[in-house]
Scaffold this active site. Structure first.
Site, mmCIF file in Angstrom:
data_model
loop_
_atom_site.group_PDB
_atom_site.id
_atom_site.type_symbol
_atom_site.label_atom_id
_atom_site.label_comp_id
_atom_site.label_asym_id
_atom_site.label_seq_id
_atom_site.Cartn_x
_atom_site.Cartn_y
_atom_site.Cartn_z
ATOM 1 N N ASN A 91 -21.761 -8.651 -21.367
ATOM 2 C CA ASN A 91 -23.170 -8.645 -20.970
ATOM 3 C C ASN A 91 -23.294 -7.961 -19.606
ATOM 4 O O ASN A 91 -22.935 -8.546 -18.590
ATOM 5 C CB ASN A 91 -23.657 -10.103 -20.912
ATOM 6 C CG ASN A 91 -25.072 -10.225 -20.397
ATOM 7 O OD1 ASN A 91 -25.784 -9.238 -20.246
ATOM 8 N ND2 ASN A 91 -25.486 -11.459 -20.113
ATOM 9 N N TRP A 92 -23.808 -6.736 -19.609
ATOM 10 C CA TRP A 92 -23.902 -5.980 -18.345
ATOM 11 C C TRP A 92 -25.070 -6.441 -17.482
ATOM 12 O O TRP A 92 -25.189 -6.033 -16.339
ATOM 13 C CB TRP A 92 -24.063 -4.482 -18.630
ATOM 14 C CG TRP A 92 -22.901 -3.810 -19.275
ATOM 15 C CD1 TRP A 92 -21.790 -4.401 -19.799
ATOM 16 C CD2 TRP A 92 -22.728 -2.393 -19.461
ATOM 17 N NE1 TRP A 92 -20.941 -3.444 -20.313
ATOM 18 C CE2 TRP A 92 -21.493 -2.209 -20.123
ATOM 19 C CE3 TRP A 92 -23.493 -1.275 -19.153
ATOM 20 C CZ2 TRP A 92 -21.010 -0.939 -20.465
ATOM 21 C CZ3 TRP A 92 -23.019 -0.023 -19.490
ATOM 22 C CH2 TRP A 92 -21.786 0.151 -20.129
ATOM 23 N N LYS A 93 -25.972 -7.215 -18.032
ATOM 24 C CA LYS A 93 -27.173 -7.674 -17.314
ATOM 25 C C LYS A 93 -27.936 -6.467 -16.759
ATOM 26 O O LYS A 93 -27.914 -5.406 -17.356
ATOM 27 C CB LYS A 93 -26.785 -8.696 -16.238
ATOM 28 C CG LYS A 93 -25.878 -9.806 -16.816
ATOM 29 C CD LYS A 93 -25.722 -10.985 -15.934
ATOM 30 C CE LYS A 93 -24.839 -12.015 -16.635
ATOM 31 N NZ LYS A 93 -24.704 -13.240 -15.904
ATOM 32 N N HIS B 134 -30.426 -16.273 -23.322
ATOM 33 C CA HIS B 134 -29.485 -16.349 -22.199
ATOM 34 C C HIS B 134 -30.115 -17.210 -21.102
ATOM 35 O O HIS B 134 -31.330 -17.175 -20.886
ATOM 36 C CB HIS B 134 -29.177 -14.935 -21.680
ATOM 37 C CG HIS B 134 -28.088 -14.942 -20.644
ATOM 38 N ND1 HIS B 134 -28.324 -15.287 -19.343
ATOM 39 C CD2 HIS B 134 -26.759 -14.695 -20.754
ATOM 40 C CE1 HIS B 134 -27.177 -15.243 -18.675
ATOM 41 N NE2 HIS B 134 -26.206 -14.886 -19.515
ATOM 42 N N GLU C 143 -30.392 -16.960 -18.020
ATOM 43 C CA GLU C 143 -31.223 -16.257 -17.024
ATOM 44 C C GLU C 143 -32.613 -15.970 -17.594
ATOM 45 O O GLU C 143 -33.609 -16.000 -16.879
ATOM 46 C CB GLU C 143 -30.512 -14.968 -16.579
ATOM 47 C CG GLU C 143 -29.331 -15.303 -15.672
ATOM 48 C CD GLU C 143 -28.154 -14.338 -15.757
ATOM 49 O OE1 GLU C 143 -28.324 -13.219 -16.278
ATOM 50 O OE2 GLU C 143 -27.057 -14.734 -15.312
ATOM 51 N N GLU D 75 -22.557 -21.389 -22.660
ATOM 52 C CA GLU D 75 -22.388 -20.890 -21.303
ATOM 53 C C GLU D 75 -22.927 -21.927 -20.315
ATOM 54 O O GLU D 75 -24.142 -21.960 -20.036
ATOM 55 C CB GLU D 75 -23.167 -19.589 -21.110
ATOM 56 C CG GLU D 75 -22.725 -18.462 -22.017
ATOM 57 C CD GLU D 75 -23.191 -17.115 -21.461
ATOM 58 O OE1 GLU D 75 -22.338 -16.341 -21.047
ATOM 59 O OE2 GLU D 75 -24.401 -16.881 -21.421
ATOM 60 N N GLY E 256 -21.461 -16.557 -13.256
ATOM 61 C CA GLY E 256 -21.517 -15.750 -12.029
ATOM 62 C C GLY E 256 -21.094 -16.501 -10.781
ATOM 63 O O GLY E 256 -21.297 -16.029 -9.667
ATOM 64 N N SER F 289 -17.893 -17.026 -16.005
ATOM 65 C CA SER F 289 -16.747 -16.663 -15.160
ATOM 66 C C SER F 289 -15.444 -16.544 -15.953
ATOM 67 O O SER F 289 -14.375 -16.917 -15.459
ATOM 68 C CB SER F 289 -16.603 -17.639 -13.989
ATOM 69 O OG SER F 289 -17.763 -17.598 -13.184
ATOM 70 N N GLY G 94 -19.727 -11.674 -18.430
ATOM 71 C CA GLY G 94 -20.679 -11.002 -17.552
ATOM 72 C C GLY G 94 -19.947 -10.093 -16.583
ATOM 73 O O GLY G 94 -19.556 -8.976 -16.925
ATOM 74 N N GLY G 95 -19.738 -10.587 -15.371
ATOM 75 C CA GLY G 95 -19.161 -9.770 -14.291
ATOM 76 C C GLY G 95 -17.923 -8.980 -14.702
ATOM 77 O O GLY G 95 -17.820 -7.774 -14.415
HETATM 78 P P1 PGA Z 1 -20.267 -14.249 -15.914
HETATM 79 O O1 PGA Z 1 -21.565 -14.175 -16.821
HETATM 80 O O2 PGA Z 1 -19.079 -13.888 -16.772
HETATM 81 O O3 PGA Z 1 -20.500 -13.232 -14.807
HETATM 82 O O4 PGA Z 1 -20.153 -15.631 -15.376
HETATM 83 C C1 PGA Z 1 -21.567 -14.620 -18.150
HETATM 84 C C2 PGA Z 1 -22.941 -14.451 -18.765
HETATM 85 O O5 PGA Z 1 -23.927 -14.658 -18.061
HETATM 86 O O6 PGA Z 1 -23.075 -14.095 -19.952
#
Ligand code: PGA
Length: 248
Positions: free
Chosen positions: A9-11, A96, A98, A168, A174, A211, A232-233
């Site tokens: 997930n590049w956000k 998600h 967010e 998640e 993050g 993470s 994500g990251g």
């Molecule tokens: P993260 O994000 O790996 O940076 O914690 C995961 C996500 O939000 O899908």
């Protein structure tokens, strides 16, 4: 269908040039370190076409981070599941944390998004997970059960069979703080049982996210109910992302 799957997930990251760079790095990395795992990148919607072109010769698929809950019409700014599917994408994230937090997506919105995805052969990845205060209160299993029930109650069994679920924990997204393998497994096992009770099969893919990185992926993916990750990251670095995919 249950299988090993890793999604990145590049956000809201990358521009045209940095997205191309990352996609090129990813193709090179997959050439050098091929993976048997099903792999998908979930870039910003504007990058989907470029990603689909790049993946023609590479071992990854493409998805989007969100779709509209409605069919085509006067909904300025929205991107429909039919549009995404017509570009050649395969997955769509739904709910998600967010989006739940910043865009106030409701359970009805999310159930509708899932239905729109399935109508257009996009694989919905339904994201769930508790905030830190819920984890600390001890009520996290009931909270997650409710996040499942509020959309399951609006879906037919065959629609539920076609979901991927991503657990998640919000406190791990993050933050650098990963759920331990035991913490993640406890929730994944509960999700699988709940799906079984609901539709009579637990043959669905359940991903962990929060993470996840090369140093902890192996332990997480070795748990009996963890089928892969939503990253994500670490998905913004091709080497780390492919290393995670090769952690089974
Ligand atoms: P993260 O994000 O790996 O940076 O914690 C995961 C996500 O939000 O899908």
């Amino acid at each position: 269908m249950r299988r090993s799957l890793v999604l990145g997930n590049w956000k809201q990251n990358t521009t045209k040039s940095t997205a191309l760079e990352l996609l090129t790095d990813l193709s090179k990395e997959l050439n050098d370190n091929p993976t048997k795992t099903e792999l998908g990148v979930i870039p910003p919607a504007l990058v989907v076409q470029m990603a689909v072109e790049q993946c023609q010769n590479s071992a990854f698929e493409v998805g989007v981070q969100n779709v509209s809950s409605t069919n085509a019409g006067a909904f300025t700014g929205e991107v429909g599941a039919d549009m995404v599917a017509s570009m050649g994408a395969k997955y769509a994230l739904v709910g998600h944390s967010e989006r739940r937090e910043y865009f106030k997506e409701s359970a009805d919105d999310l159930a509708n998004k899932i239905v729109r995805c399935l109508e257009h052969d996009l694989l919905p990845v339904y994201c769930i997970g508790e905030q830190l205060e819920v984890r600390q209160s001890g009520d996290y299993l009931a909270f997650i059960k409710n996040q499942l029930e509020e959309v399951f109650s609006q879906l037919q069994p065959e629609q539920i069979t076609n979901l991927v679920i991503a657990y998640e924990p919000v406190w791990a997204i993050g933050t650098g703080e990963t759920a331990s393998a035991e913490q993640a497994q406890e929730v994944h096992a509960m999700i699988r049982q709940l799906v079984h009770a609901k539709i009579g099969t637990d043959n669905i893919t359940i991903l962990y996210g929060g993470s996840c990185k090369p140093s902890n992926a192996k332990e997480l993916f070795s748990q009996p109910d963890i089928d892969g990750g939503l990253i994500g990251g670490a998905s913004l670095n091709a080497k780390d992302f492919v290393a995670i995919a090769n952690s089974f």
